[in-house]
Design a protein around this motif. Sequence first.
Motif, mmCIF file in Angstrom:
data_model
loop_
_atom_site.group_PDB
_atom_site.id
_atom_site.type_symbol
_atom_site.label_atom_id
_atom_site.label_comp_id
_atom_site.label_asym_id
_atom_site.label_seq_id
_atom_site.Cartn_x
_atom_site.Cartn_y
_atom_site.Cartn_z
ATOM 1 N N MET A 77 -4.528 -2.763 13.186
ATOM 2 C CA MET A 77 -4.834 -3.540 12.111
ATOM 3 C C MET A 77 -5.943 -3.428 10.532
ATOM 4 S SD MET A 77 -1.837 -4.803 11.851
ATOM 5 C CE MET A 77 -1.996 -5.884 10.663
ATOM 6 N N LYS A 78 -7.184 -2.346 11.357
ATOM 7 C CA LYS A 78 -8.784 -2.793 11.080
ATOM 8 C C LYS A 78 -8.389 -1.188 10.769
ATOM 9 C CE LYS A 78 -12.259 -2.873 8.979
ATOM 10 N NZ LYS A 78 -12.716 -3.370 7.630
ATOM 11 N N TYR A 79 -7.583 -0.409 11.077
ATOM 12 C CA TYR A 79 -7.429 1.301 10.665
ATOM 13 C C TYR A 79 -6.549 2.239 10.928
ATOM 14 C CZ TYR A 79 -12.328 0.294 12.250
ATOM 15 O OH TYR A 79 -14.407 0.190 11.802
ATOM 16 N N PRO A 80 -5.504 1.339 9.981
ATOM 17 C CA PRO A 80 -3.813 1.899 10.266
ATOM 18 C C PRO A 80 -3.709 2.869 10.209
ATOM 19 C CG PRO A 80 -4.445 0.231 8.600
ATOM 20 C CD PRO A 80 -5.568 0.209 9.684
ATOM 21 N N GLU A 81 -4.950 3.322 9.521
ATOM 22 C CA GLU A 81 -4.970 4.930 9.267
ATOM 23 C C GLU A 81 -4.365 6.252 10.010
ATOM 24 O OE1 GLU A 81 -8.879 4.068 8.379
ATOM 25 O OE2 GLU A 81 -7.211 3.150 8.219
ATOM 26 N N TYR A 82 -4.627 6.000 11.029
ATOM 27 C CA TYR A 82 -4.940 6.715 11.957
ATOM 28 C C TYR A 82 -3.752 7.184 13.185
ATOM 29 C CZ TYR A 82 -10.406 6.223 11.957
ATOM 30 O OH TYR A 82 -11.785 6.363 11.734
ATOM 31 N N ASN A 85 -5.658 12.681 12.888
ATOM 32 C CA ASN A 85 -5.782 12.322 14.189
ATOM 33 C C ASN A 85 -7.295 13.472 15.423
ATOM 34 O OD1 ASN A 85 -2.414 11.825 15.764
ATOM 35 N ND2 ASN A 85 -2.137 13.953 15.141
ATOM 36 N N LYS A 86 -7.620 14.466 14.362
ATOM 37 C CA LYS A 86 -9.364 14.287 14.807
ATOM 38 C C LYS A 86 -10.114 12.939 14.004
ATOM 39 C CE LYS A 86 -8.931 19.661 14.020
ATOM 40 N NZ LYS A 86 -9.478 20.397 13.479
ATOM 41 N N SER A 87 -9.534 12.510 13.103
ATOM 42 C CA SER A 87 -10.048 10.974 13.333
ATOM 43 C C SER A 87 -10.211 9.957 13.863
ATOM 44 C CB SER A 87 -9.779 10.057 11.655
ATOM 45 O OG SER A 87 -9.717 11.661 10.623
ATOM 46 N N LEU A 88 -9.146 10.487 15.085
ATOM 47 C CA LEU A 88 -8.465 9.258 16.128
ATOM 48 C C LEU A 88 -9.322 9.945 17.386
ATOM 49 C CD1 LEU A 88 -7.640 6.811 16.746
ATOM 50 C CD2 LEU A 88 -5.157 7.496 17.282
ATOM 51 N N ALA A 89 -9.698 11.129 16.983
ATOM 52 C CA ALA A 89 -10.161 11.339 18.356
ATOM 53 C C ALA A 89 -11.464 12.129 17.870
ATOM 54 C CB ALA A 89 -9.454 13.318 18.295
ATOM 55 N N LEU A 92 1.750 -4.603 8.095
ATOM 56 C CA LEU A 92 0.702 -4.016 7.802
ATOM 57 C C LEU A 92 0.508 -5.099 6.354
ATOM 58 C CD1 LEU A 92 1.374 -0.889 8.711
ATOM 59 C CD2 LEU A 92 -0.035 -2.191 9.960
ATOM 60 N N LYS A 93 1.611 -4.984 5.681
ATOM 61 C CA LYS A 93 0.958 -5.574 4.222
ATOM 62 C C LYS A 93 0.701 -6.824 4.505
ATOM 63 C CE LYS A 93 3.023 -6.860 -0.058
ATOM 64 N NZ LYS A 93 4.254 -6.339 -0.792
ATOM 65 N N ASN A 94 0.841 -7.510 5.603
ATOM 66 C CA ASN A 94 0.594 -8.956 5.558
ATOM 67 C C ASN A 94 -1.251 -9.383 6.220
ATOM 68 O OD1 ASN A 94 2.291 -9.798 4.147
ATOM 69 N ND2 ASN A 94 3.986 -10.249 6.030
ATOM 70 N N LYS A 95 -2.322 -8.056 7.152
ATOM 71 C CA LYS A 95 -2.638 -8.127 7.585
ATOM 72 C C LYS A 95 -4.038 -9.607 6.807
ATOM 73 C CE LYS A 95 -5.349 -3.920 6.074
ATOM 74 N NZ LYS A 95 -5.891 -2.620 6.402
ATOM 75 N N GLY A 96 -4.251 -9.474 5.236
ATOM 76 C CA GLY A 96 -5.347 -10.122 4.534
ATOM 77 C C GLY A 96 -4.973 -11.659 5.136
ATOM 78 N N GLU A 97 -3.853 -11.836 4.986
ATOM 79 C CA GLU A 97 -3.528 -13.372 5.468
ATOM 80 C C GLU A 97 -3.412 -13.887 6.818
ATOM 81 O OE1 GLU A 97 0.341 -13.826 3.997
ATOM 82 O OE2 GLU A 97 -0.128 -12.958 2.419
ATOM 83 N N ASN A 98 -3.121 -12.783 8.110
ATOM 84 C CA ASN A 98 -2.853 -13.705 9.242
ATOM 85 C C ASN A 98 -4.556 -12.890 9.760
ATOM 86 O OD1 ASN A 98 -0.436 -14.255 8.642
ATOM 87 N ND2 ASN A 98 0.466 -12.455 8.690
ATOM 88 N N TYR A 99 -5.096 -12.163 9.656
ATOM 89 C CA TYR A 99 -6.528 -11.934 10.678
ATOM 90 C C TYR A 99 -7.852 -11.965 9.663
ATOM 91 C CZ TYR A 99 -3.588 -8.880 12.784
ATOM 92 O OH TYR A 99 -2.298 -8.499 13.623
#
Length: 446
Positions: free
Chosen positions: A232-237, A10-14, A147-154
């Motif tokens: 999709m680029k930063y799902p970890e947030y 949360n601190k990273s996103l904030a 989330l797993k398919n982001k490499g194929e779709n973006y």
Amino acid sequence: MIQKFLTILNKSLAAAMVVLLFVGVTQKIEAAILFQDQTENESFNQYKGKVVDEDSNKELVFASLSVEGSNISTVTNTEGEFSLKVPSSMNEKSVIVSFLGYKSKTINLSDLKENNNKIALKTSVMELSEVNVIVPKNAEELLRETLKNKGENYFESPTLMTAFYRETIKKRKKNVSLSEAVVNIHKSPYTSNQRDNVELYKARKSTDYDKLDTLALKLQGGPFNALFVDLMKYPEYVFTEETLPLYTYSFERSARINDKLIYVVNFKQKNENIDRQLYQGQLFIDAENKILTSAIYSLNITNKYVASEMFVKKKPAKANVYPTEVAYRVDYREKDNKWYYGYSNVLLEFKINWDDRLFNSVYSMTCEMAVTDWEKNLSGNLKAKEKLRRNIILSDEAIGFSDPDFWGEYNIIEPEKSIESAIKKIQKQLKKDKIGGTVAVSDPNP
């Protein structure tokens, strides 16, 4: 362990959304604007108007307008109004107008007027039971697959995006500060762990310090606020292997957008985790290809003291500052069967309780960014001195509003009437020497 991990997330996103509150002091306005060589002058046509619901005539906020066969696009503002600049050489092309849950409309640019265009869209919403497709039984598994398919779709290649960024500070409903910028986003592939970089091209600002209660309230992070909302680029947030099980997921309805079936997935934190600062909202996922096309979500402020530590870095000694609302939105666009970040906004609302005052103060800080053009990045990486700092305070890097043709051919989000009115009032204030100050702090998560 998980709670500590969530706090870090949360601190990273904030981190790029730190509020600075400091008793006003006088200082000079400094401008630091990075310019690049402009392309050869070309004439442009500008079209203005409004996008509305065909039945109710209600304004459609953040509707997308894209010039067919090009990378040029923009979005409507919170009053449904748009301003679109297109090179004269593209006058024979069409513009595609789309909005989540509505049927897209294609209009020839030659059929648009310079001003007062009104574009009405029809709704396209259906219940899942009406759709002749197999509905996934598990909404969480659908999200995991997306989330797993982001490499194929973006986007798989480094991309150079031109974007318009705006941040606004309001005291209750009155605008007191406005900063705008045109930036170049050096976006790394969605398959890469490398973070995106931003280069400032043009910027301007206006602030009415008399309305800030002798406070200099500024948003740290600038364009990175909006950029890090790219799920999709930063799902970890928001979504990780540790946090995914902490939410409940459900299907609500479906919609057709550009003839694509979209599942609407609700997510919210489980009751047993209610003491943690998690999120809730809706994910709009392409049913056939498992692609996130849009997301609207907010932070559950379950503990105002913890939430205050996440967002407030400096404050007056005789005041308590708490966030009361933290909301996010991100929209993606499609080009050649690949999706990319197109628009996002963030709303931060704060309440300031003064020890020596009868009434409190309520401020809201909004930032939004829209990609208006893009191309494959063939120029390589930015030099260190060209990169914006992730703890930048945009208003410290900008000049005042003065040149009406400041943006030239660049597409911007049409200003709201209230903002236009605020700018006229603020311009008078800019002529005075009484300027509020601020104290900058470093990004805790660079």
